[in-house]
Design a protein around this motif. Structure first.
Motif, PDB file in Angstrom:
ATOM      1  N   ARG A  31       0.823  -1.322  -0.077  1.00 48.30           N
ATOM      2  CA  ARG A  31      -0.074  -0.102   0.018  1.00 48.30           C
ATOM      3  C   ARG A  31       0.920   1.341  -0.048  1.00 48.30           C
ATOM      4  N   VAL A  32       2.154   1.175   0.762  1.00 51.00           N
ATOM      5  CA  VAL A  32       2.900   2.382   0.831  1.00 51.00           C
ATOM      6  C   VAL A  32       3.480   2.604  -0.648  1.00 51.00           C
ATOM      7  N   VAL A  33       3.771   1.632  -1.284  1.00 51.06           N
ATOM      8  CA  VAL A  33       4.531   1.754  -2.593  1.00 51.06           C
ATOM      9  C   VAL A  33       3.487   2.041  -3.593  1.00 51.06           C
ATOM     10  N   ALA A  34       2.183   1.576  -3.397  1.00 50.73           N
ATOM     11  CA  ALA A  34       1.320   1.867  -4.461  1.00 50.73           C
ATOM     12  C   ALA A  34       0.740   3.420  -4.532  1.00 50.73           C
ATOM     13  N   ARG A  35       0.737   3.883  -3.166  1.00 49.29           N
ATOM     14  CA  ARG A  35       0.436   5.409  -2.987  1.00 49.29           C
ATOM     15  C   ARG A  35       1.714   6.535  -3.212  1.00 49.29           C
ATOM     16  N   GLY A  36       2.755   5.984  -2.896  1.00 46.96           N
ATOM     17  CA  GLY A  36       3.844   7.132  -2.914  1.00 46.96           C
ATOM     18  C   GLY A  36       5.160   6.379  -3.906  1.00 46.96           C
ATOM     19  N   GLY A  37       5.171   5.379  -4.236  1.00 45.62           N
ATOM     20  CA  GLY A  37       6.265   4.975  -5.098  1.00 45.62           C
ATOM     21  C   GLY A  37       7.317   4.524  -3.960  1.00 45.62           C
ATOM     22  N   GLY A  62      14.953  -6.692   8.210  1.00 41.90           N
ATOM     23  CA  GLY A  62      16.494  -6.398   8.228  1.00 41.90           C
ATOM     24  C   GLY A  62      16.807  -5.445   7.305  1.00 41.90           C
ATOM     25  N   SER A  63      16.463  -5.092   6.062  1.00 43.91           N
ATOM     26  CA  SER A  63      16.841  -4.253   5.201  1.00 43.91           C
ATOM     27  C   SER A  63      15.658  -3.834   4.248  1.00 43.91           C
ATOM     28  N   ARG A  64      15.569  -2.604   3.693  1.00 43.84           N
ATOM     29  CA  ARG A  64      14.799  -1.929   2.856  1.00 43.84           C
ATOM     30  C   ARG A  64      14.649  -3.183   1.675  1.00 43.84           C
ATOM     31  N   ASP A  65      15.831  -3.515   1.224  1.00 41.15           N
ATOM     32  CA  ASP A  65      15.996  -4.443  -0.013  1.00 41.15           C
ATOM     33  C   ASP A  65      15.122  -5.697   0.263  1.00 41.15           C
ATOM     34  N   ALA A  66      15.401  -6.328   1.488  1.00 37.95           N
ATOM     35  CA  ALA A  66      15.042  -7.343   1.762  1.00 37.95           C
ATOM     36  C   ALA A  66      13.302  -7.232   1.848  1.00 37.95           C
ATOM     37  N   LEU A  67      12.978  -6.283   2.416  1.00 35.57           N
ATOM     38  CA  LEU A  67      11.514  -5.809   2.618  1.00 35.57           C
ATOM     39  C   LEU A  67      10.883  -5.686   0.963  1.00 35.57           C
ATOM     40  N   ILE A  68      11.465  -5.219   0.011  1.00 36.65           N
ATOM     41  CA  ILE A  68      11.076  -4.691  -1.427  1.00 36.65           C
ATOM     42  C   ILE A  68      10.973  -6.372  -2.033  1.00 36.65           C
ATOM     43  N   GLU A  69      12.115  -7.005  -1.646  1.00 36.41           N
ATOM     44  CA  GLU A  69      12.010  -8.237  -2.238  1.00 36.41           C
ATOM     45  C   GLU A  69      11.011  -9.317  -1.802  1.00 36.41           C
ATOM     46  N   ALA A  70      10.663  -9.228  -0.515  1.00 39.12           N
ATOM     47  CA  ALA A  70       9.902 -10.331   0.105  1.00 39.12           C
ATOM     48  C   ALA A  70       8.369  -9.670  -0.383  1.00 39.12           C
ATOM     49  N   LEU A  99     -11.818  -9.125 -14.670  1.00 38.21           N
ATOM     50  CA  LEU A  99     -10.749  -8.296 -14.593  1.00 38.21           C
ATOM     51  C   LEU A  99     -11.000  -6.987 -14.086  1.00 38.21           C
ATOM     52  N   ALA A 100     -11.867  -6.171 -14.532  1.00 41.61           N
ATOM     53  CA  ALA A 100     -12.116  -4.713 -14.183  1.00 41.61           C
ATOM     54  C   ALA A 100     -12.411  -4.682 -12.856  1.00 41.61           C
ATOM     55  N   ASP A 101     -13.472  -5.931 -12.266  1.00 44.56           N
ATOM     56  CA  ASP A 101     -13.823  -5.786 -10.678  1.00 44.56           C
ATOM     57  C   ASP A 101     -12.205  -6.086 -10.005  1.00 44.56           C
ATOM     58  N   MET A 102     -11.423  -6.835 -10.440  1.00 40.47           N
ATOM     59  CA  MET A 102     -10.190  -7.051  -9.808  1.00 40.47           C
ATOM     60  C   MET A 102      -9.256  -5.770  -9.697  1.00 40.47           C
ATOM     61  N   VAL A 103      -9.231  -4.959 -10.789  1.00 41.15           N
ATOM     62  CA  VAL A 103      -8.705  -3.846 -10.602  1.00 41.15           C
ATOM     63  C   VAL A 103      -9.208  -2.813  -9.656  1.00 41.15           C
ATOM     64  N   THR A 104     -10.536  -2.826  -9.563  1.00 44.39           N
ATOM     65  CA  THR A 104     -11.370  -1.873  -8.701  1.00 44.39           C
ATOM     66  C   THR A 104     -11.161  -2.300  -7.227  1.00 44.39           C
ATOM     67  N   ARG A 105     -11.085  -3.866  -7.194  1.00 48.43           N
ATOM     68  CA  ARG A 105     -10.881  -4.161  -5.866  1.00 48.43           C
ATOM     69  C   ARG A 105      -9.671  -4.148  -5.131  1.00 48.43           C
ATOM     70  N   GLU A 106      -8.464  -4.177  -6.018  1.00 47.74           N
ATOM     71  CA  GLU A 106      -7.311  -4.406  -5.713  1.00 47.74           C
ATOM     72  C   GLU A 106      -6.258  -3.593  -6.428  1.00 47.74           C
ATOM     73  N   PRO A 107      -6.508  -2.101  -6.141  1.00 54.07           N
ATOM     74  CA  PRO A 107      -5.556  -1.239  -7.149  1.00 54.07           C
ATOM     75  C   PRO A 107      -4.166  -1.147  -6.564  1.00 54.07           C
ATOM     76  N   ALA A 108      -4.101  -1.071  -5.341  1.00 58.49           N
ATOM     77  CA  ALA A 108      -2.659  -1.167  -4.543  1.00 58.49           C
ATOM     78  C   ALA A 108      -1.766  -2.298  -5.126  1.00 58.49           C
ATOM     79  N   VAL A 109      -2.450  -3.376  -5.184  1.00 60.44           N
ATOM     80  CA  VAL A 109      -1.416  -4.731  -5.583  1.00 60.44           C
ATOM     81  C   VAL A 109      -1.118  -4.427  -6.937  1.00 60.44           C
ATOM     82  N   GLN A 110      -2.013  -3.789  -8.156  1.00 59.16           N
ATOM     83  CA  GLN A 110      -1.682  -3.699  -9.445  1.00 59.16           C
ATOM     84  C   GLN A 110      -0.820  -2.407  -9.587  1.00 59.16           C
ATOM     85  N   ALA A 111      -1.092  -1.437  -8.479  1.00 63.12           N
ATOM     86  CA  ALA A 111       0.043  -0.343  -8.806  1.00 63.12           C
ATOM     87  C   ALA A 111       1.445  -0.839  -8.160  1.00 63.12           C
TER      88      ALA A 111
END
Length: 199
Positions: A31-37, A62-70, A99-111
């Motif tokens: 959600r953080v990445v979806a909102r602010g990159g 442990g690290s930001r990179d590990a968080l991104i990869e996880a 498909l359209a419902d999935m994007v509406t329901r989970e925009p953060a995952v797509q972003a």
């Protein structure tokens, strides 16, 4: 809007159970990445989103990179369960339904996925996981097209159809016009029906 230390201290923290805590933190990271990159992805931002202390985020990753990869690994792992590309019926009317419902329901995952795709251009170490994610989507599309069409779908046709679907997801994510997505999907189904009739 910044929050003063007093206001932050006054906010009750959510209790995140150890067994589900890691997943909750990964969902918060998405959600953080979806909102602010990716530039906004910090331990503190994830902790605030999840309602926990930033020490818990450090503990799990442990690290930001590990968080991104996880978070990307979680997206790869859950993509098959959330994919609407393969209803399995072989009926063209079912193709990409939802498909359209999935994007509406989970925009953060797509972003999140689009952010990580772009980031993989700058960080090639992410590319294998991005390829794994998109290979799953592509293979699901290929299997369903092979059910719909009398002959197996060619890789070129699959790539064309998948690219159309991917473009529709991106446009809906940005423009928030699910009706336009649905209308375009109906046209795509008509094109596939026509191809099936020609073979």
């Amino acid at each position: 809007m910044s929050v003063s230390p007093e206001e932050s201290a006054a906010r009750p923290r959510k209790r995140v159970d150890y067994g589900t805590g890691r997943e909750a933190l990964l969902d918060a990271a998405v959600r953080v990445v979806a909102r602010g990159g990716l530039r906004k992805l910090t331990y503190r931002a994830v902790a605030e989103e999840a309602g926990v202390t930033h020490g818990l985020v450090v503990h799990h990753f442990g690290s930001r990179d590990a968080l991104i990869e996880a978070a990307l690994t979680r997206a790869v792992r859950t993509s098959a369960s959330t994919s609407v590309l393969e209803p399995g019926s072989g009926d063209v009317a079912d193709f990409a339904s939802g498909l359209a419902d999935m994007v509406t329901r989970e925009p953060a995952v797509q972003a999140f996925q689009y952010e990580l795709m772009l980031e993989s251009r700058r960080r090639p170490e992410l590319l294998p996981q991005i390829r794994t994610l998109y290979n799953e989507y592509f293979e699901a599309t290929e299997r369903e097209l092979s059910r719909i069409l009398p002959e197996d779908a060619t890789p070129a046709l699959t790539w064309l159809v998948f690219s159309a679907l991917e473009g529709l997801v991106l446009l809906q994510l940005v423009l928030d016009e699910p009706d336009v997505t649905e209308a375009a999907l109906e046209e795509l189904r008509l094109l596939l029906s026509g191809r099936r009739g020609e073979e």
